[in-house]
Each structure stands twice: as structure tokens, then as C-alpha cells.
Design an enzyme around this catalytic site. Structure first.
Site: not given
Ligand code: FPP
Length: 232
Positions: A2, A4, A6-7, A19, A51, A113, A170, A176, A178, A189
């Protein structure tokens, strides 16, 4: 994974650039797990609920998965990582399904792995699918209802054959589960961190492992029993 969005927003960039940075963090995390001899890593990349996000974000994520598979496969092979996907793959595009099947076939014999990527995954969906599979076997006469136990149920789930996760991490400050691996995390843990996923690297992983090492895992026993000190 979680944080991406906000970053990216904090940098004045579109959510999709978060992302993209998230894929870099996945790469670092896979490398760090492989270096530390961790047996299995499962990441939640896209939930059945995701989705419902804006169409452009969903499309960008789906393209990113295809792109990442094409780009990362060589390094995964070099590091002997066994890649597999969990989730409802029939909901994915044919192109992505083909890439997934190819990547799984190419890495199937790797002995490093075990890396699972959850796409189109939901923990409740996983449990319902397992129940359906077992019910079909009962209907065909291959299985009796009274033969269903925790072990056979676990074998019908997406993570069949893998040990239950010891540690659930997380990022992004939410506390959560989720709908991730609901059955499998029964005794995991839980580690929650405010770190946003694109900033998650080897140091954050080590902090989570250190936190895990301080926990006392009791599995319903008393503390003394769990520590092997007997006690009645
Ligand atoms: C949740 O953060 C993140 C996602 C829904 C996408 C996660 C996907 C990746 C990190 C790419 C992974 C790729 C591979 C190939 C495994 P958010 O968008 O909900 O962030 P936010 O909570 O800040 O809005």
C-alpha cells in the site's frame, strides 16, 4: 503493497508513477528475500476489489504487469526464483494470462525463492473456490465429505503446498488484512508500517524481520509451554 498512490501524489506525479516505483520496490524486496534465504514471498499486487478503481489506473496496472514480466524474467531466472501467480486469472486479459503461463513454465524448476504474485485475488474468493473444488470431488465420488479436514482444505487453496506465512507485512499505515490470504494468515505475525510501498527496501524488510524475531509464537499454548519450559 500500500502507498503507491500517496507516494506519487506527494511528488506531484500521477498515481501510475507510484505503481512504477512500486515495481522497483518489488524487485529490491525479491532480491533481499533471496539473499536472506527466505523460502517464500507472496505479494498482493491487485485485489478482486481493485477492479473498481478508475479504468485508466486499472489499465496502467495491467500493462505494468505485462511489462514487468517481460523485463524481470531474466533476473528471476538468474536468481533461481520460482514465480507463480495466484488469483482469478480468467478475469485477466488473454495477453497477461499467456505471459503468466510462460513465466510460470520457465521458472517452474527453479529451486530458490518461491515468489507468488496475487493478481485478481481475494481471500474469500480463494476459500469459496476451494469449497467448490472439494464439493465437485464429493459429487463425483472421489472424496467423502467426512474426509475433508484442515489439511485437505488447505491443499485446495491457491497457496497449496506452501507453508503458512510466518510474517504478514502491510505498508502504507493501514492496519487491516483487506481480504489477503485469509485462511493462511491464521497464525502469521502481523507487522504494520507507515512506510509507503515504493520506499520499502532491504532496511524495512530487516526491521520487519527483527520485529518478528521479538514475538512469542504461542499457537494457543501458554507462554511457558511455547518456550518448551513444560508447565501444566
Ligand atoms: C496499493 O497502493 C497498490 C496497488 C493496488 C498496486 C500494487 C502494484 C505494484 C506495487 C506493482 C507490482 C508489480 C508486480 C510485477 C508484482 P495504492 O495505490 O492503494 O496506494 P495509496 O494507498 O497510496 O492510494
Amino acid at each position: 503493497m500500500d502507498g503507491n498512490g500517496r507516494w506519487a501524489e506527494a511528488r506531484g506525479e500521477p498515481r501510475t508513477s507510484g505503481h512504477r516505483a512500486g515495481v522497483d520496490a518489488v524487485r529490491s524486496c525479491v532480491r533481499a528475500c533471496a539473499e536472506r534465504g527466505i523460502e517464500a514471498l507472496t505479494v498482493f499486487a491487485f485485489s478482486s476489489e481493485n477492479w473498481r478503481r478508475p479504468e485508466v489506473e486499472v489499465a496502467a496496472l495491467m500493462s505494468l504487469f505485462v511489462e514487468a514480466l517481460d523485463r524481470e524474467l531474466e533476473e528471476l531466472q538468474q536468481n533461481r526464483v520460482r514465480l507463480s501467480f495466484i488469483g482469478n486469472r480468467h478475469t485477466l486479459s488473454v495477453r497477461l494470462q499467456q505471459r503468466i503461463a510462460d513465466a510460470e513454465a520457465q521458472t517452474a524448476h527453479n529451486d530458490g525463492l518461491k515468489f507468488q504474485v496475487a493478481v485478481g485475488y481475494g481471500g474469500r474468493w480463494d476459500i469459496v473456490e476451494a469449497a467448490r473444488r472439494l464439493a465437485a470431488r464429493c459429487a463425483s465420488g472421489a472424496l467423502r465429505a467426512d474426509e475433508i479436514d484442515e489439511a485437505s482444505f488447505a491443499d485446495a487453496l491457491q497457496l497449496a503446498g506452501l507453508p503458512d506465512p510466518d510474517l504478514f507485512i502491510r505498508t502504507g499505515g493501514e492496519h487491516r488484512i483487506s481480504n489477503f490470504l485469509l485462511w493462511n494468515v491464521a497464525y502469521a505475525e502481523l507487522h504494520f508500517t507507515d512506510c509507503l510501498w515504493p520506499d520499502f527496501g532491504a532496511n524495512e524488510l530487516d526491521a520487519a524481520i527483527a520485529d518478528f524475531a521479538r514475538r512469542e509464537r504461542r499457537y494457543g499454548l501458554t507462554g511457558a509451554q511455547a518456550r518448551g519450559e513444560g508447565g501444566r
